[in-house]
Design an enzyme around this catalytic site. Structure first.
Site, PDB file in Angstrom:
ATOM      1  N   LYS A 103       0.813  -1.224   0.000  1.00 22.71           N
ATOM      2  CA  LYS A 103       0.000   0.000   0.000  1.00 22.71           C
ATOM      3  C   LYS A 103       0.848   1.276   0.000  1.00 22.71           C
ATOM      4  O   LYS A 103       0.423   2.306  -0.493  1.00 22.71           O
ATOM      5  CB  LYS A 103      -0.935   0.014   1.209  1.00 22.71           C
ATOM      6  CG  LYS A 103      -2.157  -0.873   1.036  1.00 22.71           C
ATOM      7  CD  LYS A 103      -3.086  -0.765   2.225  1.00 22.71           C
ATOM      8  CE  LYS A 103      -4.371  -1.515   1.956  1.00 22.71           C
ATOM      9  NZ  LYS A 103      -5.321  -1.453   3.061  1.00 22.71           N
ATOM     10  N   ASP A 107     -10.396   2.794   1.538  1.00 22.31           N
ATOM     11  CA  ASP A 107     -10.568   2.202   2.874  1.00 22.31           C
ATOM     12  C   ASP A 107     -11.237   3.188   3.835  1.00 22.31           C
ATOM     13  O   ASP A 107     -12.078   2.808   4.651  1.00 22.31           O
ATOM     14  CB  ASP A 107      -9.210   1.787   3.471  1.00 22.31           C
ATOM     15  CG  ASP A 107      -8.729   0.449   2.943  1.00 22.31           C
ATOM     16  OD1 ASP A 107      -9.569  -0.348   2.482  1.00 22.31           O
ATOM     17  OD2 ASP A 107      -7.512   0.202   2.988  1.00 22.31           O
TER      18      ASP A 107
HETATM   19  P1  NAP Z   1      -0.542  -3.300   9.165  1.00 26.24           P
HETATM   20  O1  NAP Z   1      -0.303  -2.139   8.257  1.00 26.24           O
HETATM   21  O2  NAP Z   1       0.456  -4.412   9.196  1.00 26.24           O
HETATM   22  O3  NAP Z   1      -0.735  -2.721  10.652  1.00 26.24           O
HETATM   23  C1  NAP Z   1      -1.061  -3.555  11.731  1.00 26.24           C
HETATM   24  C2  NAP Z   1      -0.927  -2.811  13.053  1.00 26.24           C
HETATM   25  O4  NAP Z   1      -1.229  -3.742  14.097  1.00 26.24           O
HETATM   26  C3  NAP Z   1       0.480  -2.290  13.339  1.00 26.24           C
HETATM   27  O5  NAP Z   1       0.396  -1.179  14.196  1.00 26.24           O
HETATM   28  C4  NAP Z   1       1.093  -3.483  14.066  1.00 26.24           C
HETATM   29  O6  NAP Z   1       2.199  -3.169  14.869  1.00 26.24           O
HETATM   30  C5  NAP Z   1      -0.073  -3.898  14.938  1.00 26.24           C
HETATM   31  N1  NAP Z   1       0.038  -5.278  15.382  1.00 26.24           N
HETATM   32  C6  NAP Z   1       0.235  -6.380  14.609  1.00 26.24           C
HETATM   33  N2  NAP Z   1       0.257  -7.475  15.371  1.00 26.24           N
HETATM   34  C7  NAP Z   1       0.110  -7.060  16.662  1.00 26.24           C
HETATM   35  C8  NAP Z   1       0.068  -7.721  17.912  1.00 26.24           C
HETATM   36  N3  NAP Z   1       0.172  -9.045  17.990  1.00 26.24           N
HETATM   37  N4  NAP Z   1      -0.086  -6.970  19.044  1.00 26.24           N
HETATM   38  C9  NAP Z   1      -0.200  -5.634  18.973  1.00 26.24           C
HETATM   39  N5  NAP Z   1      -0.177  -4.950  17.802  1.00 26.24           N
HETATM   40  C10 NAP Z   1      -0.030  -5.655  16.676  1.00 26.24           C
HETATM   41  O7  NAP Z   1      -1.932  -3.999   8.806  1.00 26.24           O
HETATM   42  P2  NAP Z   1      -3.268  -3.280   8.319  1.00 26.24           P
HETATM   43  O8  NAP Z   1      -3.288  -3.196   6.832  1.00 26.24           O
HETATM   44  O9  NAP Z   1      -3.455  -2.033   9.093  1.00 26.24           O
HETATM   45  O10 NAP Z   1      -4.364  -4.387   8.709  1.00 26.24           O
HETATM   46  C11 NAP Z   1      -4.737  -4.618  10.055  1.00 26.24           C
HETATM   47  C12 NAP Z   1      -5.963  -5.540  10.087  1.00 26.24           C
HETATM   48  O11 NAP Z   1      -7.068  -4.891   9.500  1.00 26.24           O
HETATM   49  C13 NAP Z   1      -5.766  -6.838   9.288  1.00 26.24           C
HETATM   50  O12 NAP Z   1      -6.354  -7.907  10.003  1.00 26.24           O
HETATM   51  C14 NAP Z   1      -6.512  -6.601   8.003  1.00 26.24           C
HETATM   52  O13 NAP Z   1      -7.029  -7.791   7.433  1.00 26.24           O
HETATM   53  C15 NAP Z   1      -7.648  -5.718   8.502  1.00 26.24           C
HETATM   54  N6  NAP Z   1      -8.169  -4.850   7.446  1.00 26.24           N
HETATM   55  C16 NAP Z   1      -9.486  -4.940   7.165  1.00 26.24           C
HETATM   56  C17 NAP Z   1     -10.034  -4.139   6.187  1.00 26.24           C
HETATM   57  C18 NAP Z   1     -11.492  -4.247   5.879  1.00 26.24           C
HETATM   58  O14 NAP Z   1     -11.914  -3.837   4.792  1.00 26.24           O
HETATM   59  N7  NAP Z   1     -12.296  -4.770   6.792  1.00 26.24           N
HETATM   60  C19 NAP Z   1      -9.230  -3.232   5.476  1.00 26.24           C
HETATM   61  C20 NAP Z   1      -7.879  -3.146   5.794  1.00 26.24           C
HETATM   62  C21 NAP Z   1      -7.353  -3.973   6.790  1.00 26.24           C
HETATM   63  P3  NAP Z   1       3.669  -3.590  14.340  1.00 26.24           P
HETATM   64  O15 NAP Z   1       3.951  -2.715  13.167  1.00 26.24           O
HETATM   65  O16 NAP Z   1       4.504  -3.353  15.523  1.00 26.24           O
HETATM   66  O17 NAP Z   1       3.586  -5.049  13.944  1.00 26.24           O
END
Ligand code: NAP
Length: 284
Positions: A68, A104
Site C-alpha cells: 500500500k 478504505d
Molecule cells: P498493518 O499495516 O500491518 O498494521 C497492523 C498494526 O497492528 C500495526 O500497528 C502493528 O504493529 C499492529 N500489530 C500487529 N500485530 C500485533 C500484535 N500481535 N499486538 C499488537 N499490535 C499488533 O496492517 P493493516 O493493513 O493495518 O491491517 C490490520 C488488520 O485490518 C488486518 O487484520 C486486516 O485484514 C484488517 N483490514 C481490514 C479491512 C477491511 O476492509 N475490513 C481493510 C484493511 C485492513 P507492528 O507494526 O509493531 O507489527
C-alpha cells in the site's frame, strides 16, 4: 472484457475475487478479477504490473499489504485522500496518468455509520483506535473528518507518533498497547466515565489462524454504552466481537467495510455503483 485485480502478499485467502465477480455480474459487465501475489522484495514485478495498467491491459488494481505504501513512488498522482493517508488501495489510469486512491477510509466510515445507525446521535464522539499501520491511518483519517476525538494505541509508540505527525492540524492522543491490561482501556473505555464511545481494532489480532486472540485483556468488563468495530473479518465473528456481544454490547467485524471499499473502487473503475447486497451474498 474488463480486467481487474489485486496485488499484495500473501493473497491466499482473499475474498476480493468473489466480491468483485459479484459486482461485475450485478452491473451486467463482462470481466474478471485476478490475484497478483508479488513478494515484498520484488519491486521489478510490481513495476511490470503497473505497466499493464498504463497500457490499458488491466483497468483497475487493488493493493493490499505489504504494497500500500510501496506503490506510491511508482504512481504519477495521488488523490487528496490517498495523499493524506499515505497509503493507496486503488489504482487506475486517468488522462494517461497512473492514479492512486484510497477507498478504505470512506469504506470504513460508510459502514461505521450503518453500524451506529440512529444510535450515533445518542453517543459522544470519542474513539480509541488500536494499531497504527495502514488501515489505522485510513480509520483515523475517516474519523477525524467526521469530527471524532481520537486516541491511538499501538505497541510501538514511535509508529503511533509517526501516524499522529501526519495529521498535524488535529490533536490526537497517543498511548502504548504493550501493557497486557492497557491502562487506557481500564480507565477509559472500560470505566463508566464514557471516555470512549467507540473502540476500533485496526490490528490483525484475532485474525485466522489466531482466532483465540483478542486485543482486549481477558475478563475486561466493558461499559454498556460502548461500540466495538473490529476491522478483522476473518473469522466472521472474532473473539473481540464475541466477547463484546456476550456482555450485551454492539459489535461488528469488518466485512461491511471490505464490501464498501471494494464497491467504491469498482465504481471508480467502471462507473457502475454495484449492489452491496449482491457483493455480500457472494461471501456469505
Ligand atoms: P498493518 O499495516 O500491518 O498494521 C497492523 C498494526 O497492528 C500495526 O500497528 C502493528 O504493529 C499492529 N500489530 C500487529 N500485530 C500485533 C500484535 N500481535 N499486538 C499488537 N499490535 C499488533 O496492517 P493493516 O493493513 O493495518 O491491517 C490490520 C488488520 O485490518 C488486518 O487484520 C486486516 O485484514 C484488517 N483490514 C481490514 C479491512 C477491511 O476492509 N475490513 C481493510 C484493511 C485492513 P507492528 O507494526 O509493531 O507489527
Amino acid at each position: 472484457m474488463i480486467h481487474l485485480g489485486l496485488t499484495g502478499y500473501p493473497l491466499g485467502h482473499s475474498l476480493s475475487p468473489k466480491i468483485h465477480t459479484a459486482a461485475l455480474q450485478a452491473c451486467g459487465l463482462q470481466g474478471d478479477y485476478s490475484l497478483f501475489p508479488i513478494h515484498p522484495d520484488d519491486k521489478h514485478e510490481l513495476k511490470n504490473l503497473l505497466i499493464r495498467i498504463r497500457s490499458g491491459k488491466i483497468k483497475g488494481l487493488n493493493v493490499t499489504i505489504p504494497h500500500k505504501q510501496h506503490v506510491i513512488s511508482l504512481l504519477d498522482e495521488l488523490t487528496d485522500t490517498a495523499k493524506a493517508i499515505g497509503a493507496v488501495n486503488t489504482i487506475y489510469l486517468q488522462n494517461g496518468k497512473l492514479m492512486g486512491d484510497n477507498t478504505d477510509a470512506l469504506g470504513f466510515l460508510v459502514d461505521l455509520k450503518k453500524f451506529l445507525g440512529r444510535r450515533e446521535s445518542e453517543i459522544g464522539k470519542s474513539a480509541i483506535v488500536l494499531g497504527a499501520g495502514g488501515s489505522a491511518r485510513a480509520v483515523v483519517y475517516a474519523l477525524l473528518n467526521d469530527n471524532w476525538n481520537i486516541t491511538i494505541s499501538a505497541r510501538r509508540i514511535e509508529q503511533v507518533q509517526q501516524l499522529a505527525s501526519t495529521f498535524t492540524n488535529y490533536e490526537l492522543r497517543i498511548t502504548n498497547l504493550t501493557d497486557p491490561q492497557p491502562s487506557t482501556l481500564r480507565h477509559g473505555f472500560a470505566s463508566q466515565d464514557r471516555a470512549f464511545d467507540l473502540l476500533v481494532n485496526a490490528t490483525p489480532i484475532g485474525m485466522t489462524p489466531n482466532i483465540d486472540q483478542s486485543p482486549l485483556p481477558e475478563n475486561l468488563s466493558l461499559p454498556q454504552h460502548g461500540f466495538i468495530y473490529d476491522l478483522v473479518y476473518n473469522p466472521r465473528e472474532t473473539k473481540l466481537v464475541r466477547g463484546a456481544h456476550s456482555q450485551g454490547l454492539q459489535a461488528t467485524t469488518g466485512l461491511g467495510m471490505l464490501i464498501e471499499q471494494a464497491a467504491l473502487a469498482f465504481e471508480i473503475w467502471t462507473g457502475c455503483n454495484p449492489s452491496r447486497e449482491t457483493m455480500r451474498l457472494s461471501v456469505e
